[in-house]
Design a protein around this motif. Structure first.
Motif, PDB file in Angstrom:
ATOM      1  N   MET A  18     -28.484  18.103 -23.412  1.00 19.18           N
ATOM      2  CA  MET A  18     -28.211  20.061 -22.226  1.00 19.18           C
ATOM      3  C   MET A  18     -26.942  18.918 -21.582  1.00 19.18           C
ATOM      4  SD  MET A  18     -31.098  22.899 -22.292  1.00 19.18           S
ATOM      5  CE  MET A  18     -29.861  23.254 -21.596  1.00 19.18           C
ATOM      6  N   THR A  19     -27.822  17.881 -20.474  1.00 19.98           N
ATOM      7  CA  THR A  19     -27.352  17.010 -19.171  1.00 19.98           C
ATOM      8  C   THR A  19     -25.908  16.245 -20.035  1.00 19.98           C
ATOM      9  OG1 THR A  19     -29.490  16.710 -18.051  1.00 19.98           O
ATOM     10  CG2 THR A  19     -27.931  15.557 -17.550  1.00 19.98           C
ATOM     11  N   ARG A  63     -27.926   8.350 -24.117  1.00 26.35           N
ATOM     12  CA  ARG A  63     -27.919   7.313 -25.048  1.00 26.35           C
ATOM     13  C   ARG A  63     -30.011   7.772 -24.577  1.00 26.35           C
ATOM     14  NH1 ARG A  63     -28.496   1.210 -22.280  1.00 26.35           N
ATOM     15  NH2 ARG A  63     -30.176   0.583 -23.132  1.00 26.35           N
ATOM     16  N   TYR A  64     -30.535   7.672 -23.900  1.00 27.05           N
ATOM     17  CA  TYR A  64     -31.652   8.365 -23.574  1.00 27.05           C
ATOM     18  C   TYR A  64     -32.240   9.286 -24.361  1.00 27.05           C
ATOM     19  CZ  TYR A  64     -31.665   5.312 -19.387  1.00 27.05           C
ATOM     20  OH  TYR A  64     -31.905   3.787 -18.875  1.00 27.05           O
ATOM     21  N   ALA A  65     -31.208  10.636 -24.666  1.00 25.95           N
ATOM     22  CA  ALA A  65     -31.783  11.672 -25.378  1.00 25.95           C
ATOM     23  C   ALA A  65     -31.873  11.347 -26.708  1.00 25.95           C
ATOM     24  CB  ALA A  65     -31.126  12.921 -25.386  1.00 25.95           C
ATOM     25  N   ARG A  66     -31.686   9.849 -26.954  1.00 27.32           N
ATOM     26  CA  ARG A  66     -31.698   9.763 -28.382  1.00 27.32           C
ATOM     27  C   ARG A  66     -32.739   9.235 -28.795  1.00 27.32           C
ATOM     28  NH1 ARG A  66     -25.878   8.494 -28.674  1.00 27.32           N
ATOM     29  NH2 ARG A  66     -26.555   6.815 -27.915  1.00 27.32           N
ATOM     30  N   ALA A  84     -42.308  22.477 -18.731  1.00 24.58           N
ATOM     31  CA  ALA A  84     -43.575  21.776 -18.630  1.00 24.58           C
ATOM     32  C   ALA A  84     -44.427  22.916 -17.544  1.00 24.58           C
ATOM     33  CB  ALA A  84     -43.619  20.433 -17.964  1.00 24.58           C
ATOM     34  N   ARG A  85     -43.919  24.266 -16.857  1.00 20.97           N
ATOM     35  CA  ARG A  85     -43.883  24.322 -15.392  1.00 20.97           C
ATOM     36  C   ARG A  85     -44.264  25.641 -16.032  1.00 20.97           C
ATOM     37  NH1 ARG A  85     -47.047  22.339 -11.329  1.00 20.97           N
ATOM     38  NH2 ARG A  85     -45.358  20.509 -10.613  1.00 20.97           N
ATOM     39  N   PRO A  94     -39.965  18.124 -25.135  1.00 19.58           N
ATOM     40  CA  PRO A  94     -38.474  18.953 -24.285  1.00 19.58           C
ATOM     41  C   PRO A  94     -38.062  18.249 -24.095  1.00 19.58           C
ATOM     42  CG  PRO A  94     -40.203  19.479 -22.961  1.00 19.58           C
ATOM     43  CD  PRO A  94     -41.668  18.533 -24.025  1.00 19.58           C
ATOM     44  N   HIS A  95     -38.246  16.969 -23.576  1.00 18.74           N
ATOM     45  CA  HIS A  95     -37.467  15.839 -22.700  1.00 18.74           C
ATOM     46  C   HIS A  95     -35.789  15.597 -23.492  1.00 18.74           C
ATOM     47  CE1 HIS A  95     -40.693  15.014 -19.284  1.00 18.74           C
ATOM     48  NE2 HIS A  95     -40.774  14.741 -20.659  1.00 18.74           N
TER      49      HIS A  95
END
Length: 366
Positions: free
Chosen positions: A169-170, A154-157, A227-228, A162-163
């Motif tokens: 993947m998670t 749900r949050y991926a959509r 990010a790093r 890159p989040h």
């Protein structure tokens, strides 16, 4: 183990930087529990725990750590919603996992000696305590991991790269883990009733569980690592550009030493810290621009300002050397500042590229 260990260290580091952030704390504790479960399951860890706590206690400790991993993972999503209702649910879920933990502890304590010593594929599921131990733990893992996978998708959509990539993947890893837990629960039910499960099916479910766990670990750390990497590239580029600006900076500071800004820190390690590198980079740009403004009247020499704007970096470098020599000889000119090395764009990168072009020309014409 290496991937899990890196993920644990990374998440503990993030927690240390935000100790009061509930979602960060939840993810860190989830990875810590998951990381501790691996050495417990190894022969040396199993032998050490059973020597101290008794037979089959290593199996119980390992499963309790996995249950805590699932609970803290669920808490991450609950706390991310940041509402009173979700916090109350987190407390209710704590009660649920405590009941599940008590149930499998009772099963482990009442089972016949060494009944849990074998692996899942070789355990005697006709023993009710053994079947209850694996079935209760497996069903709770399926519930908690499945819910976390649904929230991740749900949050991926709703996210951007890159989040979004890390969340997908998670989500895939968690969904596969939930499927593996469901399949293993079916295996327990079949074997408890006296049926047989082919070895290749049991092995396939175990491999799916391991692979999905690794995918989950990579997904959770993906955005932070990405990010790093981006920050490291910026750090390297700015260190390089700082060095490339040295010829121009040295020429201008020699004739206008008052333009050199005071360093924020004199510590030797500040040259390598990200904050120190960025600070020195921006300070050098300001010093170069201030020096060009001060030296620009010596380049006019009766020419129109538009002619100076069209100067190539090599020609501008020659005139800067002549102007610096005139300043050292005490030549005075009317204060009439004109723009020099004007960038094509209006952003900082274009400005730096123009300054570097002049600085490289100075280095080549030295």
């Amino acid at each position: 183990m290496l991937i899990i260990a890196v993920a644990v260290v990374w998440r503990l580091y993030l927690w240390s930087r935000a100790p009061h952030d509930a979602p960060t704390r939840s993810v860190a504790l989830a990875f810590l529990s998951l990381g501790l479960s691996y050495p417990v399951a190894m022969p040396a860890g199993t032998a050490g725990i059973e020597t101290v706590a008794g037979d089959d206690m290593a199996k119980l400790v390992q499963n309790l750590l996995v249950l805590l991993t699932c609970y803290f993972l669920m808490c991450f999503y609950l706390y991310s919603a940041d509402g009173r209702a979700t916090r109350r649910r987190a407390r209710r879920e704590a009660v649920v996992v405590a009941v599940i933990a008590a149930a499998i502890a009772v099963a482990a304590a009442t089972e016949p000696d060494r009944a849990l010593a074998n692996s899942f594929s070789k355990a005697d599921m006709t023993i009710s305590q053994v079947a209850a131990f694996y079935l209760i733990a497996g069903l709770y893992m399926m519930y908690a991991i499945g819910a976390a996978g649904w929230w991740s998708a749900r949050y991926a959509r709703m996210s951007r790269r890159p989040h979004a990539t890390g969340l997908w993947m998670t989500a895939i890893g968690l969904s596969a883990m939930a499927v593996a837990c469901a399949v293993r629960a079916v295996f327990v039910a079949v074997r408890f009733s006296g049926g047989l499960v082919p070895q290749w099916l049991t092995t396939s479910a175990a491999i799916l569980l391991v692979v999905s766990s690794l995918l989950f670990a990579v997904g959770v750390t993906y955005s932070g690592v990405s990010a790093r990497i981006t920050a490291t590239r910026l750090w390297l580029r700015r260190r390089r550009d700082h060095r490339r600006l040295t010829p121009l900076w040295q020429l201008l500071i020699e004739v206008y030493p008052g333009n050199e800004l005071r360093a924020a820190s004199r510590m030797p390690w500040d040259r390598w810290r990200a904050r120190g590198v960025h600070r020195r980079y921006h300070r050098r740009i300001v010093e170069c621009r201030d020096g060009l403004v001060d030296i620009s009247p010596y380049l006019v020499d009766g020419q129109d300002e538009t002619d100076l704007l069209r100067l190539e970096p090599v020609e501008l470098a020659r005139r800067l050397r002549r102007a610096s020599a005139a300043i050292r000889q005490g030549v005075q000119v009317p204060p009439r500042a004109v723009p020099l090395a004007v960038p094509q764009g209006d952003d900082r990168d274009s400005d730096v590229e123009q300054l570097i072009a002049v600085s490289e020309a100075l280095r080549l014409t030295a």
